[in-house]
Each structure stands twice: as structure tokens, then as C-alpha cells.
Write a protein that holds these residues in place. Sequence first.
Motif, PDB file in Angstrom:
ATOM      1  N   LEU A 133       0.836  -1.208   0.000  1.00  0.00           N
ATOM      2  CA  LEU A 133       0.000   0.000   0.000  1.00  0.00           C
ATOM      3  C   LEU A 133       0.867   1.253   0.000  1.00  0.00           C
ATOM      4  CD1 LEU A 133      -2.730  -1.052   2.591  1.00  0.00           C
ATOM      5  CD2 LEU A 133      -3.086  -0.690   0.145  1.00  0.00           C
ATOM      6  N   PHE A 134       1.956   1.216   0.761  1.00  0.00           N
ATOM      7  CA  PHE A 134       2.883   2.352   0.784  1.00  0.00           C
ATOM      8  C   PHE A 134       3.562   2.515  -0.578  1.00  0.00           C
ATOM      9  CE2 PHE A 134       7.336   3.651   1.269  1.00  0.00           C
ATOM     10  CZ  PHE A 134       7.184   4.912   1.823  1.00  0.00           C
ATOM     11  N   LEU A 135       4.033   1.418  -1.153  1.00  0.00           N
ATOM     12  CA  LEU A 135       4.734   1.486  -2.434  1.00  0.00           C
ATOM     13  C   LEU A 135       3.814   1.932  -3.561  1.00  0.00           C
ATOM     14  CD1 LEU A 135       6.846  -1.781  -2.083  1.00  0.00           C
ATOM     15  CD2 LEU A 135       7.668   0.575  -1.908  1.00  0.00           C
ATOM     16  N   GLN A 136       2.512   1.703  -3.418  1.00  0.00           N
ATOM     17  CA  GLN A 136       1.544   2.168  -4.413  1.00  0.00           C
ATOM     18  C   GLN A 136       1.042   3.583  -4.132  1.00  0.00           C
ATOM     19  OE1 GLN A 136      -1.153  -1.221  -3.925  1.00  0.00           O
ATOM     20  NE2 GLN A 136      -0.706  -1.882  -6.021  1.00  0.00           N
ATOM     21  N   GLY A 137       1.568   4.215  -3.086  1.00  0.00           N
ATOM     22  CA  GLY A 137       1.169   5.578  -2.760  1.00  0.00           C
ATOM     23  C   GLY A 137      -0.186   5.697  -2.103  1.00  0.00           C
ATOM     24  N   LEU A 138      -0.654   4.606  -1.480  1.00  0.00           N
ATOM     25  CA  LEU A 138      -1.996   4.611  -0.897  1.00  0.00           C
ATOM     26  C   LEU A 138      -2.007   4.898   0.601  1.00  0.00           C
ATOM     27  CD1 LEU A 138      -3.487   1.541  -2.801  1.00  0.00           C
ATOM     28  CD2 LEU A 138      -3.896   3.968  -3.252  1.00  0.00           C
ATOM     29  N   ARG A 139      -0.854   4.780   1.258  1.00  0.00           N
ATOM     30  CA  ARG A 139      -0.796   5.108   2.679  1.00  0.00           C
ATOM     31  C   ARG A 139       0.589   5.634   3.014  1.00  0.00           C
ATOM     32  NH1 ARG A 139      -0.519  -0.623   6.157  1.00  0.00           N
ATOM     33  NH2 ARG A 139       1.724  -0.942   5.907  1.00  0.00           N
ATOM     34  N   VAL A 231       0.441  -8.306  -6.203  1.00  0.00           N
ATOM     35  CA  VAL A 231      -0.376  -7.506  -5.290  1.00  0.00           C
ATOM     36  C   VAL A 231      -1.557  -6.950  -6.079  1.00  0.00           C
ATOM     37  CG1 VAL A 231       1.656  -6.887  -3.908  1.00  0.00           C
ATOM     38  CG2 VAL A 231       0.860  -5.336  -5.709  1.00  0.00           C
ATOM     39  N   PRO A 232      -2.668  -6.611  -5.415  1.00  0.00           N
ATOM     40  CA  PRO A 232      -3.805  -6.048  -6.140  1.00  0.00           C
ATOM     41  C   PRO A 232      -3.425  -4.750  -6.841  1.00  0.00           C
ATOM     42  CG  PRO A 232      -4.453  -6.695  -3.914  1.00  0.00           C
ATOM     43  CD  PRO A 232      -2.951  -6.772  -3.971  1.00  0.00           C
ATOM     44  N   ARG A 233      -4.030  -4.517  -8.001  1.00  0.00           N
ATOM     45  CA  ARG A 233      -3.857  -3.225  -8.669  1.00  0.00           C
ATOM     46  C   ARG A 233      -4.272  -2.110  -7.719  1.00  0.00           C
ATOM     47  NH1 ARG A 233      -7.006  -2.381 -14.233  1.00  0.00           N
ATOM     48  NH2 ARG A 233      -8.630  -1.585 -12.827  1.00  0.00           N
ATOM     49  N   ALA A 234      -3.712  -0.927  -7.884  1.00  0.00           N
ATOM     50  CA  ALA A 234      -3.880   0.132  -6.893  1.00  0.00           C
ATOM     51  C   ALA A 234      -5.344   0.431  -6.583  1.00  0.00           C
ATOM     52  CB  ALA A 234      -3.175   1.396  -7.365  1.00  0.00           C
ATOM     53  N   ASP A 235      -6.206   0.521  -7.589  1.00  0.00           N
ATOM     54  CA  ASP A 235      -7.607   0.850  -7.305  1.00  0.00           C
ATOM     55  C   ASP A 235      -8.300  -0.291  -6.553  1.00  0.00           C
ATOM     56  OD1 ASP A 235      -7.595  -0.837  -9.500  1.00  0.00           O
ATOM     57  OD2 ASP A 235      -8.754   0.488 -10.800  1.00  0.00           O
ATOM     58  N   THR A 236      -7.988  -1.524  -6.936  1.00  0.00           N
ATOM     59  CA  THR A 236      -8.537  -2.673  -6.228  1.00  0.00           C
ATOM     60  C   THR A 236      -8.012  -2.728  -4.802  1.00  0.00           C
ATOM     61  OG1 THR A 236      -8.646  -3.917  -8.303  1.00  0.00           O
ATOM     62  CG2 THR A 236      -8.767  -5.184  -6.266  1.00  0.00           C
ATOM     63  N   HIS A 237      -6.724  -2.457  -4.653  1.00  0.00           N
ATOM     64  CA  HIS A 237      -6.096  -2.516  -3.332  1.00  0.00           C
ATOM     65  C   HIS A 237      -6.674  -1.450  -2.403  1.00  0.00           C
ATOM     66  CE1 HIS A 237      -2.026  -3.901  -1.442  1.00  0.00           C
ATOM     67  NE2 HIS A 237      -3.079  -4.303  -0.767  1.00  0.00           N
ATOM     68  N   ALA A 238      -6.954  -0.274  -2.954  1.00  0.00           N
ATOM     69  CA  ALA A 238      -7.552   0.789  -2.144  1.00  0.00           C
ATOM     70  C   ALA A 238      -8.898   0.359  -1.594  1.00  0.00           C
ATOM     71  CB  ALA A 238      -7.699   2.058  -2.985  1.00  0.00           C
ATOM     72  N   VAL A 239      -9.693  -0.316  -2.417  1.00  0.00           N
ATOM     73  CA  VAL A 239     -11.002  -0.801  -1.957  1.00  0.00           C
ATOM     74  C   VAL A 239     -10.841  -1.838  -0.849  1.00  0.00           C
ATOM     75  CG1 VAL A 239     -13.086  -2.072  -2.647  1.00  0.00           C
ATOM     76  CG2 VAL A 239     -12.138  -0.294  -4.146  1.00  0.00           C
ATOM     77  N   LEU A 240      -9.949  -2.796  -1.056  1.00  0.00           N
ATOM     78  CA  LEU A 240      -9.741  -3.833  -0.042  1.00  0.00           C
ATOM     79  C   LEU A 240      -9.245  -3.231   1.271  1.00  0.00           C
ATOM     80  CD1 LEU A 240      -8.049  -6.597  -2.237  1.00  0.00           C
ATOM     81  CD2 LEU A 240     -10.441  -6.474  -1.512  1.00  0.00           C
TER      82      LEU A 240
END
Length: 382
Positions: A133-139, A231-240
Amino acid sequence: MSSSPPADGWFAIAHGALDVRGSALFDAGAEILMVPTDPGDALCLVGAGAILWRRLIERAPVGDGDLEPAEREMLAQMSVAGLVSRDPSHPARVLRLDPPTLSSPLHELVYALTARVAAQHGIPCVFTKGPALFLQGLREREHSGDVDVWCDPAQGDILAAALEPWGWSREPDPWRGTSVHHTATMTPHGWGCEIDVHRRFPGLTLADADALAIVLRDAEPMRFAGVEIRVPRADTHAVLAAVHAVRPVIGAGPRTRATSDTAALLLARAPGSLDRARELGAVGVLRDELAPLAPPGSLDGDHGVPRDWAWRAESSRARAYWAALRGEPPTTRAGLLLRFVWPPDDIALASARRAGEATDDPDRARRRRLVRGLREWLRARG
């Protein structure tokens, strides 16, 4: 394993390897941190051993005629340890040696090892939450305390069992074998990193296998310790991650504003998260957090309630378990009720450990568990 003929020389193999030269986390002289291909602990190569193993990566194959007697002796020891092979197409062959991607190199090795073990058993899987999540810029937070892997619901027990020889034990769970059970918690002996093997992701209205298929469909590669994981794609990962953030916690009360804001920020950081939430059946639990991303009124209607959601919002563990029990088939309820009231030894002792009670007497652990449950039930009623 490969069936190709042996080459005239040696190759480096490992289930994950990192170049840790100069790392402040290790003693001076530490060079290569790795997981062997045979079950065992992580190893660290130093000095001549590290020099030789690097040579097997950079100039492979290295023939016996190109080795000094001391080097041949080291290779013999490495072969026993599962660090070298004569097979050029060995599935664990190491072709490059990178510095750590994560702040915890050991944690990174656990990702690599789990991916290798899953691949050995033909188990498709995706790694969720955590540093991805960090590497994808989500947290903002980089590190996590465990590894979360989501695999085919029918193969979760296989993966959990396959990890045990490597230094993990499965935590007893009274819900195992029921629709409530969603994770096998693997407790480490020496690795210091727990692994959660998920058979489903609570909070989605889709069937377990269907949800995983969507996540795997467009999963993205990441490389940890030289091993490609998914890992889940960024948009999918954000939802999860947002679904996980808002998941009810027994006894915690209604969702807080801080929790909701955390989930909303995850969703806002990933364009396309609204579409993924609809596809995964997550709108029902994320309606408020998705509202800023959707046209007014477009989220109205009945989007369904996940089967594993309501009982988690109960005021006590005893009441939550009773609510979850009512959702199980009538033919299994009596056996489950007995398992909770007077559980097997392993479940009773695990319950005592989690409650902070030091005992190795299963009967005492069962009695204390029953007392705790009754107290919780009465407090919740009051």
C-alpha cells in the motif's frame, strides 16, 4: 522441479536473497541475507562464502575446474544447505542480487518465501495490505507487522500446512471448517513475522472465489528479495484496504469519523476505486466513504450486506459468537456450540494465551474461558 540435464557448473539458488552490505540492521561484514531452498531459517553469508555465491550469480555456470579446493568444499556445504544447484533452469535460481526494498529485510524474505511455497504447490495467490500500500502511494506508513496472503479458498489449508516446516505453527481456531473462518493465522517460531493465509476477504458480497478471481485478473507484480510477488492493482487494493479499515471490531461501537476518513482517503488516492468497489460488491459497506467520488444519488439502493459483517458489530465476543453461530447450518450448530463452551485442548490453551493467562492445564483454561465468556455476556446485557 526442472527436469533439464545438469550443467557443467554451479548456479546460485534461494527462495529469496538480499544484498545487505552496509545495512545498519546487521553486524559489519554481513553481506547476503537469504532463505535456502530446503526448510530452515534465514542465513547470512559473509566473507569468502558471500564472494563465491555472488560469483555463481554473475558468472554462472562456475565449473569445478574453476574452483580452488577450499571453494569446492564451500560449495559442498552450500549444496547440502540448498543454496546451489547444477540445474540452469532451477525455479529458485537467483539471477540478480538487490538491496532490500522494505525497511525490514527479514519481513521481505517472508514475502519471498511465501510466494515460492505457494508456487511450488500451484496455488495462485495475491499479497494484500502491508507495505505494498505504501509502495503504491496509498498510505503513509511503510511497515506492517505481518504478511497477508489471499489464495484460492479450496487451497488455503494446503498453503498453511506447507508453511509449517519453514518455521510457523497454525493458530487453533474454533471456527475452522465453518463459513465464518476466513484466515489461518501462522505464528512464527523464530522469524518474528506472522503470516495470515486468507481464504476470503470479509466485507465483500461476492462469492469468495469470484472476488479473488477479480483481484487476480489485474494484479500487479512487485519484487521482494529477488522474487516476484503479486499484489492487487492500486484501485482494487484501495477498496480492499478501505473495507478492512471500516470492518467492525467486536465491542468497539459504531464506526468512528477517524476510521471513515482513513478509508475515504485510501479510495480518493486511487482513480477507479469506485468502479472496483461496485465490481467487488463493496459499496454496501463503503457507501459513505465512496459518496464524494460518485454522482449524487448513484449509490442509493440495496447493495447487499456481507454475510460476515453484522456479528462483528456486537458488543462482546460472547454475543458476537452467538450471532455468528446462528448463521451456520442447523446441522452443525450443536457441535460448534460445544466447541465454544468446552473446546479442545489446543483451542482452550490458545484462548488462555490470548487472554494473558499463563497455564498449561487445558481443563483450567477451559474453565477460565467459560468464566470470561459469561462475564462478557453479562456486561453486554447490562
